[in-house]
Design an enzyme around this catalytic site. Sequence first.
Site, short mmCIF file in Angstrom:
data_model
loop_
_atom_site.label_atom_id
_atom_site.label_comp_id
_atom_site.label_asym_id
_atom_site.label_seq_id
_atom_site.Cartn_x
_atom_site.Cartn_y
_atom_site.Cartn_z
N TYR A 122 0.78 -1.11 0.11
CA TYR A 122 0.02 0.00 -0.15
C TYR A 122 1.06 1.27 -0.22
O TYR A 122 2.10 1.22 0.91
CB TYR A 122 -0.88 0.16 1.25
N ASP A 153 -0.48 -7.24 5.07
CA ASP A 153 -1.90 -7.34 4.26
C ASP A 153 -2.96 -8.42 3.51
O ASP A 153 -2.89 -8.66 2.44
CB ASP A 153 -1.65 -6.08 3.45
N LYS A 182 -12.84 -1.70 3.98
CA LYS A 182 -12.56 -2.72 2.44
C LYS A 182 -13.45 -3.77 2.66
O LYS A 182 -15.19 -3.41 3.38
CB LYS A 182 -11.30 -2.93 2.34
C1 LIG Z 1 -6.97 0.78 2.00
C2 LIG Z 1 -5.64 0.10 2.14
C3 LIG Z 1 -5.11 0.08 3.54
C4 LIG Z 1 -5.00 1.24 4.30
O1 LIG Z 1 -6.04 1.15 4.85
P1 LIG Z 1 -6.97 3.16 5.77
O2 LIG Z 1 -7.56 1.42 6.12
O3 LIG Z 1 -7.46 3.39 4.71
O4 LIG Z 1 -6.10 3.09 6.18
C5 LIG Z 1 -3.94 -0.70 3.70
N1 LIG Z 1 -3.95 -2.12 2.52
C6 LIG Z 1 -4.80 -2.19 1.31
C7 LIG Z 1 -4.73 -3.59 0.27
C8 LIG Z 1 -5.75 -0.94 1.19
O5 LIG Z 1 -5.96 -1.37 0.29
#
Ligand SMILES: *Cc1c(COP(=O)(O)O)cnc(C)c1O
Length: 390
Positions: free
Chosen positions: A110, A183, A208
């Site tokens: 990210y 992640d 998400k």
């Molecule tokens: C959106 C996202 C993040 C960050 O998350 P936030 O809730 O916006 O802080 C981290 N990793 C991935 C893969 C993302 O899509």
Amino acid sequence: MSNYYEDGDAYIALHYGENNKEYLRAVVPPIYMNSLHTFARIEDYYNVPQGAYLYGRYNNPTVEIVERKIAALEQGKRAFLYASGMAAATAAVMAVCRSGDHVVCVHNAYGPLQSFLIDYCSKDLDITVTFVRGDSMEELRKAVQDNTSLMILETPGSATFSLVDLKEVARLARENHIVTYVDNSYCSPEFQKPLTLGIDMVMHSTTKYLGGHSDLIGGVLVTSHEGLMGRLGQQRPWFGGIMGPMEAWLLMRGLRTLHVRMKHHEETALEIARSLEKNPRVRKVYYPGLESHPQYELAKRQQTGSSGLLSFEVNASPAKAVQVINRLRVFQIGPSWGGFESLAIMPLLKNTDEYAQWYGASRGIIRIHCGLEGAGVLLKDIEQALEIIS
Ligand SMILES: *Cc1c(COP(=O)(O)O)cnc(C)c1O
């Protein structure tokens, strides 16, 4: 509650971690919208048992219900909810790394996390970083140094959806006493459980799929690692990034339909990916659920599905791709993904051609999130947009 793995993920999301007797047998647990808890006597206040409710920056009953559910879904011991995915990601780095350490990070992690590593950790904290593609064990082995303390992974990675072999990397990291972080926002625990493959820590942007309705910002870390649980539990009240009760309650509501939503996102994305692959106006489709994906075998091995996010490149210039994305009607242009609504973006448009090439794509790559509108209407939308290409 002890045999929850056998009850399945849908049961966990719907019922696990709740104790309805405590809240008047209401079928939905309440939002404990309070900042503190009170005590009958001052002696009780000064003898609060470990983990008991005291102050909202430490813990909150609504937040804890959701933490129990997400920990169970990832088959981890403990989950920590944060006010955003980035709050969770930076908390993970701060829990593991000390000044003088080295971090290995996948090149498609990210963006803001990469910026945190480069512009803050490297510059101000003397923590060095090596970026890797992540799809070759030889490359990863070479990247490891004596002072490497953390590996930051994301699989599938955004934009081109390249994979990291989690089992192999976990083994390499164990041998070198390196903490592994994945992640898992793309797959959600519905399609991938990294802790069961030997990974130490799972992170989600709950903004998400876990939230799933584009109405909250949040993040979570899940682990069974004793040292990490202690460190995260100690540090979260310092940095103060715990998720608020309202967001936790919305997240709980989102989780209840995770199972059905993910199946629908996947079905839709697969149908669209297969159709785009046959479309002469499309040069390339990036989706781990396609047999043509270069790591399809690995995807089948470590994932039980792929989500609603995929990318494609049109058979024309990036300028033409801009015209295509601007013609979309059902897909809306915007950041983020994982909600009910379909979205489109061009993640590499503002980068140089050289960077895009290194990344493994072209500047014209279009990333779409297939929402819950159904494959028919979405495919029709993309096809009419593509008509601008002769
Ligand atoms: C959106 C996202 C993040 C960050 O998350 P936030 O809730 O916006 O802080 C981290 N990793 C991935 C893969 C993302 O899509």
